[in-house]
Write a protein that holds these residues in place. Structure first.
Motif, mmCIF file in Angstrom:
data_model
loop_
_atom_site.group_PDB
_atom_site.id
_atom_site.type_symbol
_atom_site.label_atom_id
_atom_site.label_comp_id
_atom_site.label_asym_id
_atom_site.label_seq_id
_atom_site.Cartn_x
_atom_site.Cartn_y
_atom_site.Cartn_z
ATOM 1 N N LEU A 159 0.818 -1.215 0.000
ATOM 2 C CA LEU A 159 0.000 0.000 0.000
ATOM 3 C C LEU A 159 0.848 1.259 0.000
ATOM 4 O O LEU A 159 0.424 2.296 -0.504
ATOM 5 C CB LEU A 159 -0.951 0.012 1.193
ATOM 6 C CG LEU A 159 -2.102 -0.980 1.151
ATOM 7 C CD1 LEU A 159 -2.947 -0.883 2.417
ATOM 8 C CD2 LEU A 159 -2.973 -0.726 -0.061
ATOM 9 N N LEU A 205 -2.317 7.303 -2.242
ATOM 10 C CA LEU A 205 -3.647 7.309 -1.655
ATOM 11 C C LEU A 205 -4.160 8.745 -1.551
ATOM 12 O O LEU A 205 -3.412 9.660 -1.244
ATOM 13 C CB LEU A 205 -3.624 6.648 -0.280
ATOM 14 C CG LEU A 205 -3.084 5.217 -0.235
ATOM 15 C CD1 LEU A 205 -3.014 4.719 1.203
ATOM 16 C CD2 LEU A 205 -3.937 4.298 -1.065
ATOM 17 N N THR A 206 -5.460 8.908 -1.807
ATOM 18 C CA THR A 206 -6.057 10.234 -1.749
ATOM 19 C C THR A 206 -7.536 10.104 -1.398
ATOM 20 O O THR A 206 -8.086 9.005 -1.394
ATOM 21 C CB THR A 206 -5.883 10.983 -3.084
ATOM 22 O OG1 THR A 206 -6.396 12.301 -2.932
ATOM 23 C CG2 THR A 206 -6.587 10.275 -4.209
#
Length: 148
Positions: A4, A9-10
């Motif tokens: 990950l 990531l957002t």
């Protein structure tokens, strides 16, 4: 967790397609007038008009399935006591007024109905009924809202 960390990531939400309410009202009215024209042409030809649409129902196992069912279509034209044919445009459950206290079109004979529908469809495309459609939709919205 190392997999990950390799991703960016957002926080994001999809953009909603915003359709102009006037364009939506025009499309609905054109679809209704086209359906009325098909019904009138079938009646003139002496055929039965039985449009179908897809409905979702639960089967015996409780699973939702799509089934084809007959669509109820209300005839928009009527005859008076002398035998003249009139057509009344309805939108959002209300008859549209074309002018002050004028809510129907005198057609005369049922054979002239398809030409009247063609004229009305062109008028809707040109935006001649936009104000009446918006007013009728707004009134319908007020009726459907629950009082607070």
């Amino acid at each position: 967790m190392s997999h990950l960390k390799a991703l960016k990531l957002t926080s994001a939400v999809p953009a909603r397609a915003t359709i102009d309410p006037v364009l939506r009202a025009r499309e609905k009215m054109i679809a209704t007038l086209t359906e009325q024209k098909q019904m009138a042409e079938a009646k003139i030809a002496g055929q039965a008009f039985a449009p179908k649409h897809i409905v979702r129902k639960k089967d015996v196992d409780g699973q939702r399935i799509e089934v084809e069912a007959l669509k109820r279509v209300r005839q928009g034209w009527f005859t008076d006591g002398s035998g003249k044919v009139f057509f009344s445009v309805r939108y959002a459950g209300k008859a549209i007024e074309f002018a002050k206290d004028k809510n129907a079109i005198e057609v005369g004979d049922i054979a002239a109905l398809p030409a009247v529908f063609d004229t009305l469809i062109e008028a809707v495309r040109a935006g001649e009924l936009d104000s009446q459609l918006v007013i009728a939709a707004a009134e319908r919205g007020r009726l459907l809202r629950k009082p607070v």
